[in-house]
Design a protein around this motif. Sequence first.
Motif, PDB file in Angstrom:
ATOM      1  N   LEU A 218       1.022  -1.197   0.078  1.00  0.00           N
ATOM      2  CA  LEU A 218       0.047   0.039   0.061  1.00  0.00           C
ATOM      3  C   LEU A 218       0.770   1.128  -0.024  1.00  0.00           C
ATOM      4  N   TRP A 219       1.837   1.374   0.814  1.00  0.00           N
ATOM      5  CA  TRP A 219       2.650   2.603   0.972  1.00  0.00           C
ATOM      6  C   TRP A 219       3.271   2.825  -0.327  1.00  0.00           C
ATOM      7  N   ASP A 220       3.814   1.752  -1.108  1.00  0.00           N
ATOM      8  CA  ASP A 220       4.659   1.833  -2.145  1.00  0.00           C
ATOM      9  C   ASP A 220       3.627   2.114  -3.511  1.00  0.00           C
ATOM     10  N   VAL A 221       2.306   1.847  -3.189  1.00  0.00           N
ATOM     11  CA  VAL A 221       1.461   2.203  -4.394  1.00  0.00           C
ATOM     12  C   VAL A 221       1.044   3.460  -4.385  1.00  0.00           C
TER      13      VAL A 221
ATOM     14  N   ASP B 129      -6.674  -0.388   1.734  1.00  0.00           N
ATOM     15  CA  ASP B 129      -6.036  -1.570   1.074  1.00  0.00           C
ATOM     16  C   ASP B 129      -6.469  -1.980  -0.344  1.00  0.00           C
ATOM     17  N   GLU B 130      -7.728  -1.795  -0.472  1.00  0.00           N
ATOM     18  CA  GLU B 130      -8.646  -2.301  -1.719  1.00  0.00           C
ATOM     19  C   GLU B 130      -8.308  -1.224  -2.690  1.00  0.00           C
ATOM     20  N   ALA B 131      -8.248   0.157  -2.199  1.00  0.00           N
ATOM     21  CA  ALA B 131      -7.874   1.093  -2.977  1.00  0.00           C
ATOM     22  C   ALA B 131      -6.557   0.898  -3.854  1.00  0.00           C
ATOM     23  N   GLY B 132      -5.703   0.376  -2.990  1.00  0.00           N
ATOM     24  CA  GLY B 132      -4.410   0.214  -3.744  1.00  0.00           C
ATOM     25  C   GLY B 132      -4.152  -1.059  -4.309  1.00  0.00           C
ATOM     26  N   ASN B 133      -5.188  -2.115  -4.066  1.00  0.00           N
ATOM     27  CA  ASN B 133      -5.422  -3.189  -5.075  1.00  0.00           C
ATOM     28  C   ASN B 133      -6.111  -2.948  -6.358  1.00  0.00           C
ATOM     29  N   ILE B 134      -6.997  -2.062  -6.171  1.00  0.00           N
ATOM     30  CA  ILE B 134      -7.668  -1.660  -7.670  1.00  0.00           C
ATOM     31  C   ILE B 134      -6.709  -0.825  -8.232  1.00  0.00           C
ATOM     32  N   ALA B 135      -5.693   0.001  -7.581  1.00  0.00           N
ATOM     33  CA  ALA B 135      -4.839   0.833  -8.424  1.00  0.00           C
ATOM     34  C   ALA B 135      -3.695  -0.190  -9.248  1.00  0.00           C
ATOM     35  N   LEU B 136      -3.316  -1.198  -8.445  1.00  0.00           N
ATOM     36  CA  LEU B 136      -2.544  -2.229  -8.990  1.00  0.00           C
ATOM     37  C   LEU B 136      -2.972  -2.922 -10.488  1.00  0.00           C
ATOM     38  N   HIS B 137      -4.432  -3.208 -10.226  1.00  0.00           N
ATOM     39  CA  HIS B 137      -5.134  -3.535 -11.520  1.00  0.00           C
ATOM     40  C   HIS B 137      -5.047  -2.640 -12.563  1.00  0.00           C
ATOM     41  N   LEU B 138      -5.010  -1.441 -12.273  1.00  0.00           N
ATOM     42  CA  LEU B 138      -4.868  -0.106 -13.408  1.00  0.00           C
ATOM     43  C   LEU B 138      -3.531  -0.392 -13.864  1.00  0.00           C
ATOM     44  N   VAL B 139      -2.555  -0.470 -13.234  1.00  0.00           N
ATOM     45  CA  VAL B 139      -1.211  -0.473 -13.489  1.00  0.00           C
ATOM     46  C   VAL B 139      -0.819  -1.555 -14.465  1.00  0.00           C
ATOM     47  N   ASN B 140      -1.472  -2.691 -14.340  1.00  0.00           N
ATOM     48  CA  ASN B 140      -1.321  -3.968 -14.987  1.00  0.00           C
ATOM     49  C   ASN B 140      -2.050  -3.577 -16.365  1.00  0.00           C
ATOM     50  N   ALA B 141      -3.261  -3.018 -16.437  1.00  0.00           N
ATOM     51  CA  ALA B 141      -4.065  -2.838 -17.569  1.00  0.00           C
ATOM     52  C   ALA B 141      -3.348  -1.746 -18.465  1.00  0.00           C
ATOM     53  N   GLN B 142      -2.497  -1.154 -17.994  1.00  0.00           N
ATOM     54  CA  GLN B 142      -1.579  -0.016 -18.771  1.00  0.00           C
ATOM     55  C   GLN B 142      -0.439  -0.763 -19.472  1.00  0.00           C
TER      56      GLN B 142
END
Length: 280
Positions: free
Chosen positions: A119-122, A151-164
């Motif tokens: 989370l902190w890194d995201v 925590d889930e805001a961070g997980n959603i962010a990682l999905h967005l990173v993957n999609a790019q």
Amino acid sequence: MQIQKILNNNVVITTDQKNNEIVAMGRGLAFQKKIGDEIAEEAIDKTYHLANSDLFHKFQELLVDVPISYVEIANDIIDEAKVTLKNPLNDSLYISITDHLYAAIQRVKEGVRVRNLLLWDVKRLFPDEFSVGVSAVKKIKEEFKIDLGEDEAGNIALHLVNAQTESDNEDAYMMAELMQEIIQITSYYFKVQLDEESVYFYRFTTHLRFFASRIMNRRQLTDETDDELLLIIQKKYQNAYQCVERIADFISKKYHYEMSNDEKLYLTIHIARLVQKVNQ
């Protein structure tokens, strides 16, 4: 439009005017209907056409089990992400976000919360994606009366990173780790605390994101820079270039990836600007 397949009362498979197979959604769209029946276009709220046939079939399978409300809120999140991020998003995001939200909400309903160790890194490395994740959590709270938390805001962010980056789910974690390693090498080399609130740090991490993506996907940046320009940069930013050489050596040993001269040049410029502002 003619129904070719019924997934549930709200979702059917049909074809558009170009005869492309599409998913059509609408409240009660397939109620008391059967294959071959016509559906009025005004009854359709949303259509999806995923060019990748494998993704299209996976999306169909997901829609059989997931209520339409989850698909709708996932679509709202993706629409916001397209505006905020201004980068192309892979179609796989419709599957990953919908599936993740459904699973996360079910877990919370059962009293299970999973910590996001990144989370902190995201927050630091992907601030734009994280802002969309925070907005998504707010939308979910309004719609489902469930607070998924940061925590889930961070997980959603990682999905967005993957999609790019067109990476699979584990690659976003690897990218974050690699970016953090480069930041640590830079900070240690210059013996400075980098200003993470500055626009220069934001530009630096934006550059690192796509650099890390190339490493994860083995897509080296082709050298197009004149050798003379590289020599000028080496001379003008000697310390920054030496730092980049350390980074290149680390990446070669750990990730078995050889940085091109162009990659070294661009990273040198970013580090020079970042450190210059810190020392002012």
